[in-house]
Design an enzyme around this catalytic site. Structure first.
Site, PDB file in Angstrom:
ATOM      1  N   ASP A   1       5.262 -22.995  -4.610  1.00 20.02           N
ATOM      2  CA  ASP A   1       5.564 -21.674  -4.038  1.00 20.02           C
ATOM      3  C   ASP A   1       6.152 -21.886  -2.645  1.00 20.02           C
ATOM      4  O   ASP A   1       5.616 -22.648  -1.842  1.00 20.02           O
ATOM      5  CB  ASP A   1       4.284 -20.830  -3.959  1.00 20.02           C
ATOM      6  CG  ASP A   1       4.574 -19.369  -3.676  1.00 20.02           C
ATOM      7  OD1 ASP A   1       4.201 -18.530  -4.494  1.00 20.02           O
ATOM      8  OD2 ASP A   1       5.170 -19.070  -2.613  1.00 20.02           O
ATOM      9  N   ILE A   2       7.258 -21.208  -2.367  1.00 21.32           N
ATOM     10  CA  ILE A   2       7.991 -21.434  -1.121  1.00 21.32           C
ATOM     11  C   ILE A   2       7.291 -20.781   0.084  1.00 21.32           C
ATOM     12  O   ILE A   2       7.557 -21.160   1.233  1.00 21.32           O
ATOM     13  CB  ILE A   2       9.458 -20.932  -1.271  1.00 21.32           C
ATOM     14  CG1 ILE A   2      10.387 -21.656  -0.317  1.00 21.32           C
ATOM     15  CG2 ILE A   2       9.570 -19.432  -1.114  1.00 21.32           C
ATOM     16  CD1 ILE A   2      10.573 -23.115  -0.602  1.00 21.32           C
TER      17      ILE A   2
ATOM     18  N   GLU B   1       6.080  -9.142  -6.895  1.00 24.22           N
ATOM     19  CA  GLU B   1       7.280  -9.495  -6.128  1.00 24.22           C
ATOM     20  C   GLU B   1       8.384 -10.018  -7.049  1.00 24.22           C
ATOM     21  O   GLU B   1       9.541  -9.623  -6.915  1.00 24.22           O
ATOM     22  CB  GLU B   1       6.910 -10.549  -5.070  1.00 24.22           C
ATOM     23  CG  GLU B   1       8.050 -10.931  -4.148  1.00 24.22           C
ATOM     24  CD  GLU B   1       7.678 -12.099  -3.233  1.00 24.22           C
ATOM     25  OE1 GLU B   1       6.506 -12.178  -2.801  1.00 24.22           O
ATOM     26  OE2 GLU B   1       8.561 -12.928  -2.971  1.00 24.22           O
TER      27      GLU B   1
ATOM     28  N   HIS C   1       4.592 -15.744 -13.928  1.00 25.05           N
ATOM     29  CA  HIS C   1       4.221 -16.986 -13.244  1.00 25.05           C
ATOM     30  C   HIS C   1       2.730 -16.999 -12.984  1.00 25.05           C
ATOM     31  O   HIS C   1       2.143 -15.977 -12.640  1.00 25.05           O
ATOM     32  CB  HIS C   1       4.999 -17.186 -11.935  1.00 25.05           C
ATOM     33  CG  HIS C   1       4.996 -16.005 -11.025  1.00 25.05           C
ATOM     34  ND1 HIS C   1       5.756 -14.878 -11.258  1.00 25.05           N
ATOM     35  CD2 HIS C   1       4.313 -15.753  -9.885  1.00 25.05           C
ATOM     36  CE1 HIS C   1       5.560 -13.992 -10.303  1.00 25.05           C
ATOM     37  NE2 HIS C   1       4.666 -14.493  -9.453  1.00 25.05           N
TER      38      HIS C   1
ATOM     39  N   HIS D   1      -0.054 -18.476 -10.596  1.00 24.36           N
ATOM     40  CA  HIS D   1      -0.277 -19.117  -9.291  1.00 24.36           C
ATOM     41  C   HIS D   1      -1.462 -20.078  -9.423  1.00 24.36           C
ATOM     42  O   HIS D   1      -2.547 -19.663  -9.861  1.00 24.36           O
ATOM     43  CB  HIS D   1      -0.678 -18.079  -8.236  1.00 24.36           C
ATOM     44  CG  HIS D   1       0.373 -17.094  -7.847  1.00 24.36           C
ATOM     45  ND1 HIS D   1       1.158 -17.254  -6.727  1.00 24.36           N
ATOM     46  CD2 HIS D   1       0.747 -15.904  -8.396  1.00 24.36           C
ATOM     47  CE1 HIS D   1       1.966 -16.197  -6.604  1.00 24.36           C
ATOM     48  NE2 HIS D   1       1.745 -15.371  -7.602  1.00 24.36           N
TER      49      HIS D   1
HETATM   50  P1  AMP Z   1       4.179 -12.279  -7.062  1.00 26.50           P
HETATM   51  O1  AMP Z   1       5.369 -11.808  -7.868  1.00 26.50           O
HETATM   52  O2  AMP Z   1       3.556 -11.165  -6.267  1.00 26.50           O
HETATM   53  O3  AMP Z   1       3.164 -13.014  -7.909  1.00 26.50           O
HETATM   54  O4  AMP Z   1       4.704 -13.303  -5.972  1.00 26.50           O
HETATM   55  C1  AMP Z   1       5.846 -14.102  -6.178  1.00 26.50           C
HETATM   56  C2  AMP Z   1       5.646 -15.443  -5.534  1.00 26.50           C
HETATM   57  O5  AMP Z   1       6.847 -16.179  -5.702  1.00 26.50           O
HETATM   58  C3  AMP Z   1       5.329 -15.390  -4.021  1.00 26.50           C
HETATM   59  O6  AMP Z   1       4.149 -16.142  -3.762  1.00 26.50           O
HETATM   60  C4  AMP Z   1       6.573 -16.031  -3.391  1.00 26.50           C
HETATM   61  O7  AMP Z   1       6.287 -16.800  -2.239  1.00 26.50           O
HETATM   62  C5  AMP Z   1       7.103 -16.907  -4.531  1.00 26.50           C
HETATM   63  N1  AMP Z   1       8.543 -17.152  -4.459  1.00 26.50           N
HETATM   64  C6  AMP Z   1       9.530 -16.237  -4.284  1.00 26.50           C
HETATM   65  N2  AMP Z   1      10.740 -16.834  -4.282  1.00 26.50           N
HETATM   66  C7  AMP Z   1      10.504 -18.158  -4.467  1.00 26.50           C
HETATM   67  C8  AMP Z   1      11.349 -19.316  -4.548  1.00 26.50           C
HETATM   68  N3  AMP Z   1      12.686 -19.225  -4.446  1.00 26.50           N
HETATM   69  N4  AMP Z   1      10.773 -20.533  -4.725  1.00 26.50           N
HETATM   70  C9  AMP Z   1       9.432 -20.631  -4.830  1.00 26.50           C
HETATM   71  N5  AMP Z   1       8.582 -19.587  -4.760  1.00 26.50           N
HETATM   72  C10 AMP Z   1       9.110 -18.366  -4.573  1.00 26.50           C
END
Ligand code: AMP
Length: 128
Positions: free
Chosen positions: A28-29, A87, A92, A94
């Site tokens: 995760d970035i 988001e 995905h 975590h």
């Molecule tokens: P959520 O959809 O709320 O589960 O969160 C999406 C997750 O994806 C967040 O923790 C972000 O930091 C992560 N994220 C978003 N864009 C990227 C990326 N380009 N590379 C890695 N992680 C990402």
């Protein structure tokens, strides 16, 4: 097209931890903690419980293997699991190395240098 589909196609970079025909895992970035990893089906599906049950089970098996590797590679009390998706509307899981409850709150974030991301991804991959 989701940002994760762009990662899967190689259009944008990621710190990759694992990959097979159906799934990919990358860091995760904006991590809750060092080693925070996302396990993602290559098929772009919005919500986890809309997945075909067998694909869901395979995603969990893939996540299990990645979590075992995280626990070996990253010092932590245990690996936490969460599914949110508010988001990024592409399924995905975590996987978060935990020291305390705040690591599960998605508010306190860890800051890593590109070198630290690279090294962490390599260490997790080496334990798979
Ligand atoms: P959520 O959809 O709320 O589960 O969160 C999406 C997750 O994806 C967040 O923790 C972000 O930091 C992560 N994220 C978003 N864009 C990227 C990326 N380009 N590379 C890695 N992680 C990402």
């Amino acid at each position: 097209m989701s940002i994760f589909t762009k990662i899967i196609s190689g259009e944008i970079p990621s710190y990759k931890v694992a990959e097979n025909d159906e799934f990919i895992a990358f860091l995760d970035i904006n991590p809750n903690a060092k080693g925070h990893t996302l396990c993602v089906p290559k098929q772009e599906i919005n919500k986890i419980f809309d997945m075909d049950k067998s694909l869901y089970t395979c995603l969990m098996e893939f996540s299990y293997d990645v979590a075992q590797a995280i626990e070996k590679a990253v010092p932590c009390k245990r690996v936490g699991v969460a599914v949110v998706g508010l988001e990024v509307p592409h399924v995905h899981v975590h996987l978060i190395p935990l020291q305390d409850m705040d690591d599960m709150r998605f508010q306190r974030k860890a800051s890593l240098t590109p070198e630290e991301f690279e090294e962490t991804a390599k260490q997790i991959a080496a334990n798979l």
